[in-house]
Enzyme design. Structure first.
Site, PDB file in Angstrom:
ATOM      1  N   ARG A   1       0.824  -1.222   0.000  1.00  0.00           N
ATOM      2  CA  ARG A   1       0.000   0.000   0.000  1.00  0.00           C
ATOM      3  C   ARG A   1       0.861   1.277   0.000  1.00  0.00           C
ATOM      4  NH1 ARG A   1      -3.947  -1.546   4.551  1.00  0.00           N
ATOM      5  NH2 ARG A   1      -5.052  -3.307   3.653  1.00  0.00           N
TER       6      ARG A   1
ATOM      7  N   ARG B   1      -3.540   6.403   0.806  1.00  0.00           N
ATOM      8  CA  ARG B   1      -4.141   7.618   1.368  1.00  0.00           C
ATOM      9  C   ARG B   1      -3.261   8.352   2.363  1.00  0.00           C
ATOM     10  NH1 ARG B   1      -9.608   5.255   3.596  1.00  0.00           N
ATOM     11  NH2 ARG B   1      -8.222   3.462   3.847  1.00  0.00           N
TER      12      ARG B   1
ATOM     13  N   ARG C   1      -7.284  11.248  -6.121  1.00  0.00           N
ATOM     14  CA  ARG C   1      -8.442  10.364  -6.001  1.00  0.00           C
ATOM     15  C   ARG C   1      -9.740  11.106  -5.665  1.00  0.00           C
ATOM     16  NH1 ARG C   1     -10.926   7.336  -5.776  1.00  0.00           N
ATOM     17  NH2 ARG C   1     -11.200   6.293  -3.798  1.00  0.00           N
TER      18      ARG C   1
ATOM     19  N   ASP D   1      -6.740  -3.207  -7.340  1.00  0.00           N
ATOM     20  CA  ASP D   1      -7.391  -3.802  -6.177  1.00  0.00           C
ATOM     21  C   ASP D   1      -7.593  -5.281  -6.437  1.00  0.00           C
ATOM     22  OD1 ASP D   1     -10.055  -4.449  -4.457  1.00  0.00           O
ATOM     23  OD2 ASP D   1      -8.942  -2.789  -3.572  1.00  0.00           O
TER      24      ASP D   1
ATOM     25  N   TYR E   1     -14.430 -12.817   0.364  1.00  0.00           N
ATOM     26  CA  TYR E   1     -15.096 -11.536   0.068  1.00  0.00           C
ATOM     27  C   TYR E   1     -16.414 -11.746  -0.681  1.00  0.00           C
ATOM     28  CZ  TYR E   1     -11.495  -8.108   1.387  1.00  0.00           C
ATOM     29  OH  TYR E   1     -10.630  -7.297   2.077  1.00  0.00           O
TER      30      TYR E   1
END
Length: 367
Positions: free
Chosen positions: A37, A41, A50, A86, A164
């Site tokens: 990552r 962010r 973004r 992703d 998921y």
């Protein structure tokens, strides 16, 4: 830099191959380092890029993926880039709808509830048609990197994606997904096989597009015990490595190093060491010496600083890195965190981590 769409040929010459050499077990002057990552962010420029875009719309824009992949490299002397994407693009390719809900994370509008729901999935996936945007992002980014560092491609592993698809999002227990393993073992294997087949084509496509290494994320391995892992995760992890390699050979594509990262699966390290991957990634819950003892000398290790260590003062980060390098040794080793960076982390502390790895590993190598 991330403008024109270009062909997956005539890539710039690689200037820093430290990461690839370490992955293959060759000697390196310093220990290479990258962060899971690293495009994220915690960087203000990432949030800015973004801001106006839906998350998955960003994933489908090669230009934005390229820009987000390059951002951390403008700040830090990292030894590898990892394509911004992703893991849930694979369930999307199978026809499932996934949306990113602010404050909640990825959410499936219609998760799999009954075995019959498997029939709603695409049984044959043309990865170029469904995931070509990832391939374009990889090609564009590989050109835009100008040979600075290698580019890593990745995918989620079958069990993690299955969990998921059944849970419909994140879960603390994975009880719905695990109940399938106990109640519907055959259907579970059908789903895992379908996922594995798509993942194999997807990873081969990423190499054809320009990826120079591949990482498989089994992020939910910790929810399985040794037996479930042995039955429902490991066979597919093994199969993916083997099939990707044979397809790369068949298609005369480069045989790139492959990394398996099975979070919280320290009960399976010996098996993972023999699963056909050049590198085994480690989370922060295992002692480096123990991991080395279980994995042996023929596989490179990657990891495993606790991501929360980056909240420590910079001097402390340096001490922790030094200790980690002394424990793993500087060779056959790629420094990384034991999981991804968190959004509230200070970029300067990420820089301190990267620089400490380079400085301490060079010092240890000299002496």
């Amino acid at each position: 830099t991330c403008s024109l769409l270009r062909s997956p040929k005539g890539f710039p010459k690689l200037k820093n191959d430290t990461f690839l050499r370490a992955a293959r077990g060759e000697e390196t002057e310093h220990t290479p380092v990258w962060c899971m990552r690293q495009a994220g962010r915690y960087l203000p420029e990432f949030r800015e890029t973004r801001a106006s875009q839906d998350f998955f719309a960003t994933c489908r824009s090669p230009k934005l993926c390229c820009e987000l992949t390059l951002q951390p490299l403008r700040r830090f002397p990292l030894d590898a880039a990892i394509i911004f994407s992703d893991i849930l693009v694979v369930p999307q390719a199978l026809g499932m709808e996934v949306v990113m809900v602010p404050g909640k994370g990825p959410t499936f509008t219609e998760p799999l509830k009954e075995v019959e729901d498997l029939l709603k999935l695409r049984q044959k996936v043309d990865v170029t048609a469904e995931l070509g945007y990832v391939f374009q992002a990889i090609t564009l980014t590989r050109h835009s990197l100008e040979g600075k560092v290698p580019l890593i491609g990745f995918s989620g592993a079958p069990w993690t994606l299955m969990s998921y698809m059944i849970e419909g999002g994140g879960s603390t227990t994975m009880a719905k997904a695990k109940s399938w393993l106990y109640r519907h073992p055959e259907a579970s294997h059908r789903l895992l096989r379908l996922l594995a087949d798509v993942i194999i084509d997807y990873l081969v496509g990423q190499v054809a597009a320009g990826a120079q290494a591949l990482q498989l994320f089994e992020s939910h391995a910790g929810h399985l015990g040794p037996e479930l892992f042995q039955d429902f995760a490991l066979p597919y992890i093994r199969d993916i490595a083997q099939a990707v390699k044979s397809k790369l050979k068949e298609e005369a594509l480069p045989l790139v190093p492959m990394i398996i990262f099975a979070k919280d699966a320290h009960y399976a390290l010996r098996d993972l060491a023999h699963a056909g991957y050049e590198v085994v990634g480690l989370d922060w819950t295992i002692r480096p010496q123990e991991a080395r003892a279980q994995i042996g000398k023929h596989v490179t290790l990657q990891g495993n600083l606790d991501p929360c260590a980056l909240y420590a003062p910079k001097e402390k980060i340096g001490e922790l890195v030094k200790k980690m390098l002394e424990s793993f040794g500087t060779q056959r080793y790629i420094a990384n965190l034991g999981h991804g960076l968190y959004p509230d982390m200070n970029p300067e502390h990420v820089g301190a981590f990267v620089e400490a790895v380079h400085a301490h590993s060079r010092h240890i190598n000299k002496h």
